[in-house]
Design a protein around this motif. Structure first.
Motif, short mmCIF file in Angstrom:
data_model
loop_
_atom_site.label_atom_id
_atom_site.label_comp_id
_atom_site.label_asym_id
_atom_site.label_seq_id
_atom_site.Cartn_x
_atom_site.Cartn_y
_atom_site.Cartn_z
N LEU A 125 0.82 -1.21 0.00
CA LEU A 125 0.00 0.00 0.00
C LEU A 125 0.86 1.26 0.00
O LEU A 125 0.58 2.23 -0.69
CB LEU A 125 -0.92 0.01 1.23
CG LEU A 125 -2.06 -1.00 1.23
CD1 LEU A 125 -2.83 -0.90 2.54
CD2 LEU A 125 -2.98 -0.76 0.06
N ASP A 126 1.92 1.23 0.81
CA ASP A 126 2.77 2.42 0.88
C ASP A 126 3.60 2.59 -0.37
O ASP A 126 3.98 3.70 -0.73
CB ASP A 126 3.68 2.34 2.11
CG ASP A 126 2.88 2.59 3.37
OD1 ASP A 126 1.78 3.15 3.27
OD2 ASP A 126 3.34 2.17 4.45
N ASP A 128 1.57 4.52 -2.80
CA ASP A 128 1.37 5.94 -2.52
C ASP A 128 2.15 6.27 -1.25
O ASP A 128 1.77 5.90 -0.15
CB ASP A 128 -0.13 6.21 -2.31
CG ASP A 128 -0.39 7.68 -2.05
OD1 ASP A 128 -1.54 8.01 -1.78
OD2 ASP A 128 0.58 8.48 -2.11
N HIS A 170 1.78 10.07 3.32
CA HIS A 170 1.07 9.59 4.52
C HIS A 170 -0.27 10.30 4.63
O HIS A 170 -0.39 11.48 4.41
CB HIS A 170 1.91 9.87 5.77
CG HIS A 170 3.08 8.94 5.87
ND1 HIS A 170 3.92 8.91 6.95
CD2 HIS A 170 3.54 8.01 5.01
CE1 HIS A 170 4.86 8.01 6.75
NE2 HIS A 170 4.65 7.45 5.57
N THR A 171 -1.27 9.50 4.95
CA THR A 171 -2.60 10.05 5.12
C THR A 171 -3.09 9.68 6.51
O THR A 171 -3.23 8.49 6.81
CB THR A 171 -3.56 9.45 4.07
OG1 THR A 171 -2.92 9.52 2.80
CG2 THR A 171 -4.87 10.21 4.05
N GLY A 224 0.23 1.45 4.95
CA GLY A 224 0.71 0.14 4.48
C GLY A 224 1.55 -0.53 5.54
O GLY A 224 1.34 -1.71 5.86
N ALA A 258 -6.98 0.95 6.36
CA ALA A 258 -5.86 1.24 5.47
C ALA A 258 -6.17 0.82 4.04
O ALA A 258 -5.96 1.57 3.08
CB ALA A 258 -4.61 0.54 5.99
N ARG A 287 -6.88 3.25 0.63
CA ARG A 287 -6.07 3.12 -0.58
C ARG A 287 -6.88 2.51 -1.73
O ARG A 287 -6.34 1.94 -2.67
CB ARG A 287 -4.85 2.22 -0.30
CG ARG A 287 -3.86 2.83 0.65
CD ARG A 287 -3.04 3.92 -0.03
NE ARG A 287 -1.96 4.40 0.81
CZ ARG A 287 -1.95 5.59 1.42
NH1 ARG A 287 -2.96 6.40 1.27
NH2 ARG A 287 -0.93 5.96 2.16
N ASP A 288 -8.19 2.55 -1.58
CA ASP A 288 -9.11 2.05 -2.63
C ASP A 288 -8.93 0.56 -2.92
O ASP A 288 -9.24 0.11 -4.04
CB ASP A 288 -8.94 2.85 -3.93
CG ASP A 288 -9.41 4.28 -3.74
OD1 ASP A 288 -10.32 4.48 -2.91
OD2 ASP A 288 -8.83 5.17 -4.38
N ARG A 289 -8.44 -0.18 -1.95
CA ARG A 289 -8.36 -1.64 -2.11
C ARG A 289 -9.58 -2.22 -1.40
O ARG A 289 -9.51 -2.78 -0.31
CB ARG A 289 -7.06 -2.17 -1.50
CG ARG A 289 -5.80 -1.64 -2.19
CD ARG A 289 -5.59 -2.29 -3.55
NE ARG A 289 -5.32 -3.70 -3.38
CZ ARG A 289 -4.08 -4.20 -3.28
NH1 ARG A 289 -3.05 -3.40 -3.40
NH2 ARG A 289 -3.88 -5.48 -3.10
#
Lengths: 226, 529
Positions: free
Chosen positions: B269-270, B273, B276-277, B304, B335, B339-341
């Motif tokens: 995930l990281d 992108d 950091h959000t 991530g 998370a 991240r749109d997963r």
């Protein structure tokens, strides 16, 4: 919940709780049960001294026996081998009869049987001498005694029912005899014997009485030595 | 995402155009005995080799799965499972376990330690996240003499089967395997074949029998965005028949395999992108030291790292406290969702909601996550009953348990148990009274067998049995009441724990010490403001 519903629930719970009680062990009081706590006893005479006599024993029970209770009476009629000298037969309803006995006093158990449970009473049974006569071969009064001589005299004894005493030697062991004047006549040392005889010796001139006691019977024989 | 989706589609269309493969085709397309090349990590595998090495050093994890079909058996292994089964000692342990049953010599036991026909393939596939699927012909009669399932699976992963075998028949052999998702052929980056070592009575047989492995992308196991599990099948061709044996993979297996790969998916995930959000949802700090590290990453927006650390921790024992597990999974779901997963997030939410059907998210939670929770929510009682009321209800046996469909069986059980025990107690008490009445009425002279002692004994025995049942009834009744109150208390506590989850304010900064156990170190963490 409404009050009624609560009350119903409480009552239901109480009923259930009441029904939930554990039960105690049962009372064991059946008279026919060997391990029962019930008590039974027999009362009646503790001795019988004449053959042919009857006696009655009474059964006491706690708790009381139910009407029509089934039990049987028993003396010593059940035996193996030759019959015993003393026999006591049940005659029903607590009544017993001495069918056979001797001068020996024997302890006999009479019982009431509740299946395997017996309640007993011990009774002394035998023949006690109630009366007797001397037998001298001829009339004893007609006997002539010579100083220095001896004679045998027999005792003929009977119990209260006039039944001759069996095994007189046993009664003789219980009995006694003596001379009122041993200088005239004496009784020789006598061993108990089945014939029931005693030996009397004339010693010197004179008159005396030979006194014989057998159980409750006492009699005397007059001896005159010329 | 599934960047190579077009390729299996193309292959599948080609297969449809040319018709099903004939036996000769199957023979011609048999997988190789050695890998042609080493697989590159690929776009989804960067850093995977190091990650799986770190996991393997931490300990054994990752489950493998065995499917028994009519003629074949299938072993499905994640990379972590392959690493867990890799030790030579495991196959030796399996053979040792069967030594007595199969009358094997010590030399034969030791020989099996060296059996490893897949070493080159495993090495070639090491750097890429792939699921290995091995298809074997079945033994005529399998001997379950191995020292545990781990040893047995380890032996199977090296092609060793234990039991009695008939002479090999062509139609029972494995010539080629296709892996299909929803009917479409999936591309297998690697496939191969190797001999089967048949460990039989007194001998190790090599009669030419082979088994086949295919390595497939874990994405093939991914559910769709609606959370539906895909239909996965293995088409197993033998050397003579034109039609394959079709072996569907069970749904639970598909879910389990995919979930085993989630920690790695989270790690990516990281990469996707780096920015950091900081999430909107905040959870209490966990007690578990490794999860505290994940928690810290989550709070600073390294989603991530947070999800991967947390899910990796959950792969190992000892299990963290239940609340920590719940919050770690929620963090991971958050998370993935951010991240749109959504498939991964939905899968995690489904798992969470299966355990906590009354869980509600804080209003700050993203709408997608809230929708997922609602979709996965199964019927459950999400309110509590005052404890005095439960206690009062429990006066009626089982009514305290009758709080919902889940506990209906228990409620019926308590009621039936109490009622049955009480009924039996009454029956025996009644029976005992009857015997006692006979006992009291007995006056001697009856036939044998009905005498007073036996009547008393029967009465007393029946009464004692009745008392025992009465005690049982009271025990079930009282225990049912206590259980009902305790369960409701726990239910109430659980409800409070899972209500509006995610609105815990971040912990105020301050100095704190905490013991730390990470995958690669142990120590004390000092946190400064």
């Amino acid at each position: 919940m409404t009050h009624h519903a609560r009350a119903a629930a409480v009552l239901g719970v109480l009923a259930l709780a009441g029904g939930c009680a554990l039960q105690e062990p049962y009372v064991r009081d059946n008279h026919w049960d060997p391990r029962s706590s019930a008590t039974k006893s027999l009362s009646g005479p503790d001795s019988v001294f004449a053959m042919g006599d009857t006696f009655r024993v009474t059964l006491q029970a706690d708790p009381p026996l139910p009407p029509g209770a089934f039990y049987t009476w028993r003396g010593n009629e059940m035996y193996e081998g030759p019959p015993p000298p003393t026999l006591v037969y049940p005659a029903g309803d607590g009544l017993f009869r001495v069918v056979s006995s001797t001068a020996t006093f024997e302890v006999i158990a009479v019982s009431a049987l509740f299946d395997g449970v017996a309640v007993s009473r011990q009774v002394r049974v035998g023949q006690r001498v109630q009366s007797y006569t001397f037998s001298c071969g001829v009339a004893c009064d007609a006997l002539t005694w010579q100083a220095g001589t001896s004679r045998s005299v027999s005792v003929l004894a009977a119990d209260a029912n006039q039944v001759p005493i069996r095994r007189i030697e046993v009664a003789m062991q219980r009995g006694s005899w003596l001379s009122r004047d041993p200088a005239v006549a004496s009784v020789a040392a006598t061993t108990a014997n089945p014939a029931g005889t005693i030996t009397i010796s004339a010693v010197a001139a004179g008159t005396t009485w030979i006194v014989v006691r057998l159980d409750r019977a006492v009699d005397s024989l007059r001896v005159v030595v010329p | 995402m599934r960047s190579n989706r077009w390729l299996p589609l193309f292959v599948s269309l080609a297969a449809l155009a040319t018709g099903a493969p004939r036996p000769a085709d199957a023979q011609a397309t048999r997988p190789p005995l050695r890998p042609d090349s080493t697989l590159a990590p690929g776009p989804t595998g960067a850093g995977f080799a190091a990650w799986r090495t770190m996991i393997a050093e931490r300990g054994r994890t990752g489950a493998s799965f065995l499917i028994d079909a009519d003629r074949y058996q299938v072993l499905v292994m994640t990379p972590m499972a392959i690493d867990a089964l890799a030790a030579d000692s495991l196959i030796a342990k399996a053979t040792k376990g069967c030594q007595r049953a199969l009358s094997l010599s010590d030399a034969q036991v030791e020989y099996t330690r060296a059996i490893d026909p897949w070493a080159a393939f495993d090495s070639a596939a090491f750097a890429r996240p792939l699921i290995a699927i091995a298809v074997f012909p079945k033994e005529q009669r399998r001997f379950d003499c191995h020292a545990g399932d781990l040893a047995r699976f380890a032996a199977m992963s090296r092609g060793a089967l234990y039991g009695r075998f008939d002479a090999p028949v062509p139609k029972d052999q494995v010539a080629m395997v296709e892996f299909r998702r929803d009917g479409l052929l999936e591309f297998a980056p690697l496939q191969g074949r190797a001999k089967v070592t048949k460990v039989s009575q007194t001998e190790l047989l090599d009669d030419g029998t082979e088994h086949v492995r295919v390595w497939v992308d874990p994405e093939a196991f991914a559910p769709d965005v609606e959370g539906a599990v895909p239909r996965l099948e293995l088409h197993v061709y033998n050397p003579v028949d034109p039609e394959p044996d079709i072996l569907p993979l069970p749904e639970r297996l598909i879910r389990a395999v995919w979930q085993q790969m989630l920690p790695w998916q989270a790690r990516r995930l990281d990469v996707a992108d780096d920015a950091h959000t900081v999430p909107a949802l905040h959870f209490p700090a966990p007690r578990d030291s490794v999860l505290r590290v994940a928690y810290a990453a989550y709070e600073r927006g390294a989603l991530g790292t947070a999800a991967s650390e947390a899910m990796t921790r959950l792969m190992f024992r000892p299990r963290p406290p239940q609340a920590d597990i719940r919050h770690a999974m929620l963090q991971a779901a958050t998370a993935f969702s951010m991240r749109d997963r959504h498939a991964e997030a939905r899968s995690l939410m489904t798992d969470i909601m299966e355990v906590y059907p009354c869980l509600t998210l804080a209003p700050e939670a993203p709408q997608e996550l809230r929708d997922m929770a609602e979709d996965a929510r199964r019927p459950a009682r999400c309110s509590s009953i005052p404890l005095p009321v439960v206690a009062l209800r429990s006066l009626v046996p089982g009514l305290g348990q009758a709080t919902g469909p889940v506990r209906r069986k228990l409620a019926l059980g308590v009621f039936a148990g109490t009622a049955a025990s009480y009924g039996l107690a009454s029956v025996f008490e009644s029976r005992s009274r009857r015997f006692y009445r006979d006992y009291r009425a007995y006056q001697g002279g009856d036939s044998e067998g009905s005498d007073a002692p036996s009547l008393y004994q029967q009465a007393q025995s029946a009464r004692e049995i009745g008392n025992a049942f009465m005690i049982a009834a009271a025990t079930v009744w009282i225990a049912g009441g206590v259980e009902a109150v305790w369960n409701e208390y726990q239910h109430k506590r659980r409800l409070a724990e899972v209500r509006a989850v995610g609105n815990t304010p971040p912990r105020a900064a301050g100095v704190s010490f905490a013991p730390m156990v990470r995958l690669d170190r142990v120590g004390v963490t000092l946190q400064l403001p």
